[in-house]
Design a protein around this motif. Structure first.
Motif, PDB file in Angstrom:
ATOM      1  N   TYR A   9       0.831  -1.211   0.000  1.00 50.67           N
ATOM      2  CA  TYR A   9       0.000   0.000   0.000  1.00 50.67           C
ATOM      3  C   TYR A   9       0.862   1.257   0.000  1.00 50.67           C
ATOM      4  CZ  TYR A   9      -4.356  -2.577   1.049  1.00 50.67           C
ATOM      5  OH  TYR A   9      -5.454  -3.391   1.013  1.00 50.67           O
ATOM      6  N   ALA A  10       1.968   1.217   0.729  1.00 45.83           N
ATOM      7  CA  ALA A  10       2.882   2.365   0.760  1.00 45.83           C
ATOM      8  C   ALA A  10       3.442   2.637  -0.632  1.00 45.83           C
ATOM      9  CB  ALA A  10       4.016   2.114   1.751  1.00 45.83           C
ATOM     10  N   CYS A  11       3.827   1.591  -1.341  1.00 45.00           N
ATOM     11  CA  CYS A  11       4.348   1.755  -2.705  1.00 45.00           C
ATOM     12  C   CYS A  11       3.279   2.333  -3.631  1.00 45.00           C
ATOM     13  CB  CYS A  11       4.857   0.420  -3.244  1.00 45.00           C
ATOM     14  SG  CYS A  11       6.350  -0.176  -2.421  1.00 45.00           S
ATOM     15  N   ILE A  12       2.051   1.853  -3.493  1.00 43.67           N
ATOM     16  CA  ILE A  12       0.949   2.362  -4.320  1.00 43.67           C
ATOM     17  C   ILE A  12       0.707   3.846  -4.022  1.00 43.67           C
ATOM     18  CG2 ILE A  12      -1.554   2.226  -4.675  1.00 43.67           C
ATOM     19  CD1 ILE A  12      -1.221  -0.867  -4.274  1.00 43.67           C
ATOM     20  N   ILE A  46       0.223   4.651   7.343  1.00 42.44           N
ATOM     21  CA  ILE A  46       1.320   4.414   6.394  1.00 42.44           C
ATOM     22  C   ILE A  46       1.998   5.728   6.018  1.00 42.44           C
ATOM     23  CG2 ILE A  46       1.810   3.710   4.015  1.00 42.44           C
ATOM     24  CD1 ILE A  46      -0.427   1.545   4.437  1.00 42.44           C
ATOM     25  N   LEU A  47       1.191   6.727   5.711  1.00 42.09           N
ATOM     26  CA  LEU A  47       1.746   8.028   5.312  1.00 42.09           C
ATOM     27  C   LEU A  47       2.527   8.675   6.459  1.00 42.09           C
ATOM     28  CD1 LEU A  47      -1.221   9.229   3.116  1.00 42.09           C
ATOM     29  CD2 LEU A  47       1.111   8.788   2.319  1.00 42.09           C
ATOM     30  N   LEU A  48       2.109   8.443   7.681  1.00 44.60           N
ATOM     31  CA  LEU A  48       2.870   8.969   8.825  1.00 44.60           C
ATOM     32  C   LEU A  48       4.240   8.305   8.915  1.00 44.60           C
ATOM     33  CD1 LEU A  48       0.110   9.370  11.562  1.00 44.60           C
ATOM     34  CD2 LEU A  48       1.318  11.183  10.329  1.00 44.60           C
ATOM     35  N   HIS A  49       4.304   7.001   8.662  1.00 41.65           N
ATOM     36  CA  HIS A  49       5.598   6.315   8.629  1.00 41.65           C
ATOM     37  C   HIS A  49       6.483   6.893   7.520  1.00 41.65           C
ATOM     38  CE1 HIS A  49       5.193   3.081  11.544  1.00 41.65           C
ATOM     39  NE2 HIS A  49       3.973   2.831  11.086  1.00 41.65           N
ATOM     40  N   LEU A  50       5.890   7.116   6.362  1.00 44.00           N
ATOM     41  CA  LEU A  50       6.644   7.659   5.229  1.00 44.00           C
ATOM     42  C   LEU A  50       7.102   9.091   5.516  1.00 44.00           C
ATOM     43  CD1 LEU A  50       4.406   6.242   2.362  1.00 44.00           C
ATOM     44  CD2 LEU A  50       6.706   5.461   3.001  1.00 44.00           C
ATOM     45  N   LYS A  51       6.282   9.838   6.225  1.00 44.20           N
ATOM     46  CA  LYS A  51       6.663  11.204   6.612  1.00 44.20           C
ATOM     47  C   LYS A  51       7.836  11.166   7.592  1.00 44.20           C
ATOM     48  CE  LYS A  51       4.911  15.413   8.702  1.00 44.20           C
ATOM     49  NZ  LYS A  51       3.795  16.059   9.383  1.00 44.20           N
ATOM     50  N   ASN A  52       7.760  10.278   8.570  1.00 41.97           N
ATOM     51  CA  ASN A  52       8.849  10.150   9.548  1.00 41.97           C
ATOM     52  C   ASN A  52      10.154   9.714   8.884  1.00 41.97           C
ATOM     53  OD1 ASN A  52       7.222  10.945  11.665  1.00 41.97           O
ATOM     54  ND2 ASN A  52       6.665   8.865  12.232  1.00 41.97           N
ATOM     55  N   ALA A  53      10.044   8.995   7.777  1.00 48.91           N
ATOM     56  CA  ALA A  53      11.231   8.552   7.032  1.00 48.91           C
ATOM     57  C   ALA A  53      11.733   9.631   6.073  1.00 48.91           C
ATOM     58  CB  ALA A  53      10.912   7.274   6.256  1.00 48.91           C
ATOM     59  N   GLY A  54      11.030  10.755   5.997  1.00 49.30           N
ATOM     60  CA  GLY A  54      11.451  11.852   5.128  1.00 49.30           C
ATOM     61  C   GLY A  54      11.115  11.649   3.660  1.00 49.30           C
ATOM     62  N   TYR A  66      -0.863  15.229   0.924  1.00 49.88           N
ATOM     63  CA  TYR A  66       0.533  14.791   0.946  1.00 49.88           C
ATOM     64  C   TYR A  66       1.205  15.022  -0.400  1.00 49.88           C
ATOM     65  CZ  TYR A  66      -0.048  12.628   5.496  1.00 49.88           C
ATOM     66  OH  TYR A  66      -0.265  12.424   6.833  1.00 49.88           O
ATOM     67  N   GLN A  67       2.513  15.256  -0.328  1.00 51.85           N
ATOM     68  CA  GLN A  67       3.364  15.392  -1.508  1.00 51.85           C
ATOM     69  C   GLN A  67       4.664  14.653  -1.241  1.00 51.85           C
ATOM     70  OE1 GLN A  67       3.602  19.706  -1.356  1.00 51.85           O
ATOM     71  NE2 GLN A  67       2.352  19.850  -3.205  1.00 51.85           N
ATOM     72  N   LEU A  68       5.350  14.298  -2.306  1.00 54.79           N
ATOM     73  CA  LEU A  68       6.670  13.697  -2.133  1.00 54.79           C
ATOM     74  C   LEU A  68       7.617  14.739  -1.555  1.00 54.79           C
ATOM     75  CD1 LEU A  68       7.245  11.655  -5.423  1.00 54.79           C
ATOM     76  CD2 LEU A  68       6.455  10.827  -3.201  1.00 54.79           C
ATOM     77  N   ALA A  69       8.492  14.308  -0.685  1.00 55.34           N
ATOM     78  CA  ALA A  69       9.477  15.208  -0.090  1.00 55.34           C
ATOM     79  C   ALA A  69      10.703  15.366  -0.985  1.00 55.34           C
ATOM     80  CB  ALA A  69       9.900  14.698   1.280  1.00 55.34           C
ATOM     81  N   ARG A  70      10.868  14.426  -1.933  1.00 59.45           N
ATOM     82  CA  ARG A  70      12.000  14.465  -2.873  1.00 59.45           C
ATOM     83  C   ARG A  70      11.498  14.138  -4.270  1.00 59.45           C
ATOM     84  NH1 ARG A  70      14.953  10.560   0.943  1.00 59.45           N
ATOM     85  NH2 ARG A  70      14.697   9.088  -0.747  1.00 59.45           N
ATOM     86  N   ASP A  71      12.329  14.412  -5.221  1.00 61.26           N
ATOM     87  CA  ASP A  71      12.038  14.086  -6.615  1.00 61.26           C
ATOM     88  C   ASP A  71      11.823  12.579  -6.761  1.00 61.26           C
ATOM     89  OD1 ASP A  71      12.942  13.271  -9.450  1.00 61.26           O
ATOM     90  OD2 ASP A  71      12.791  15.452  -9.598  1.00 61.26           O
ATOM     91  N   PRO A  72      10.854  12.154  -7.589  1.00 57.84           N
ATOM     92  CA  PRO A  72      10.602  10.719  -7.784  1.00 57.84           C
ATOM     93  C   PRO A  72      11.813   9.949  -8.306  1.00 57.84           C
ATOM     94  CG  PRO A  72       8.844  12.016  -8.782  1.00 57.84           C
ATOM     95  CD  PRO A  72       9.896  12.979  -8.317  1.00 57.84           C
ATOM     96  N   GLU A  73      12.743  10.632  -8.949  1.00 59.17           N
ATOM     97  CA  GLU A  73      13.973   9.980  -9.427  1.00 59.17           C
ATOM     98  C   GLU A  73      14.876   9.580  -8.260  1.00 59.17           C
ATOM     99  OE1 GLU A  73      14.919   9.004 -12.388  1.00 59.17           O
ATOM    100  OE2 GLU A  73      13.682  10.136 -13.778  1.00 59.17           O
ATOM    101  N   GLN A  74      14.656  10.197  -7.104  1.00 60.14           N
ATOM    102  CA  GLN A  74      15.524   9.965  -5.947  1.00 60.14           C
ATOM    103  C   GLN A  74      14.918   9.038  -4.900  1.00 60.14           C
ATOM    104  OE1 GLN A  74      16.159  13.907  -4.512  1.00 60.14           O
ATOM    105  NE2 GLN A  74      17.636  14.416  -6.105  1.00 60.14           N
ATOM    106  N   ILE A  81       9.978   0.462   1.056  1.00 57.53           N
ATOM    107  CA  ILE A  81       9.804  -0.784   1.804  1.00 57.53           C
ATOM    108  C   ILE A  81      10.573  -0.720   3.117  1.00 57.53           C
ATOM    109  CG2 ILE A  81      10.219  -3.275   1.786  1.00 57.53           C
ATOM    110  CD1 ILE A  81       9.737  -3.109  -1.305  1.00 57.53           C
ATOM    111  N   GLN A  82      11.773  -0.167   3.090  1.00 58.97           N
ATOM    112  CA  GLN A  82      12.583  -0.042   4.311  1.00 58.97           C
ATOM    113  C   GLN A  82      11.890   0.852   5.335  1.00 58.97           C
ATOM    114  OE1 GLN A  82      15.489  -1.652   5.016  1.00 58.97           O
ATOM    115  NE2 GLN A  82      15.476  -0.745   7.041  1.00 58.97           N
ATOM    116  N   ALA A  83      11.228   1.911   4.879  1.00 57.00           N
ATOM    117  CA  ALA A  83      10.538   2.823   5.787  1.00 57.00           C
ATOM    118  C   ALA A  83       9.354   2.150   6.475  1.00 57.00           C
ATOM    119  CB  ALA A  83      10.057   4.056   5.020  1.00 57.00           C
TER     120      ALA A  83
END
Length: 141
Positions: A9-12, A46-54, A66-74, A81-83
């Motif tokens: 779900y996080a990847c989606i 899930i989004l809170l975990h992803l936010k905490n992971a930056g 929500y928005q990506l914190a970095r460029d999708p290329e990065q 998955i690690q987050a």
């Protein structure tokens, strides 16, 4: 490697954010949940975990989301998955110290390394390109 439903779900969700990366307004949790049939409360966690992971940033308010914190290329699949599921990348111990057990364990290590390399290489930007390419092909039929 087993990917948990939470990591999937996080990847989606991250792909949805990557597809909207160039848009000025953030993506609403409700929109992601409805589009992909993800339970909204679960998605918020899930989004809170992803936010905490930056990996994502939240925007508060009526037009928030929500928005990506970095460029999708990065951002790679491995990052996501690690987050979410730190256990996903754990290599099990050999079942036996016998030559056969060591041979099997060494094979698992090779598979693990190849899998890790692929997950590190697959970025959100690449996956968005694949989705767009598939969408264009389906419209041409």
């Amino acid at each position: 490697m087993r990917v948990s439903r939470k990591a999937e779900y996080a990847c989606i969700a991250m792909l949805e954010l990557a597809a909207n990366y160039e848009q000025p307004q953030p993506v609403r949790v409700r929109a992601i949940a409805a589009t992909h049939k993800i339970p909204q409360r679960f998605l918020v966690q899930i989004l809170l975990h992803l936010k905490n992971a930056g990996l994502v940033a939240s925007v508060r308010g009526a037009a928030g989301g929500y928005q990506l914190a970095r460029d999708p290329e990065q951002i790679s699949l491995a990052d996501i998955i690690q987050a979410i599921d730190k256990e996903a990348f754990k290599l099990m111990r050999p079942a036996s110290n016998s030559p056969a057990g060591q041979a099997i364990y060494n094979a698992w290590k090779e598979i693990y390394a190849a899998e890790q390399r692929l997950l590190d290489e697959l970025t959100l930007a690449e996956l968005v390109r694949r989705i767009q390419q598939t969408s264009v092909l389906s419209y041409q039929i």
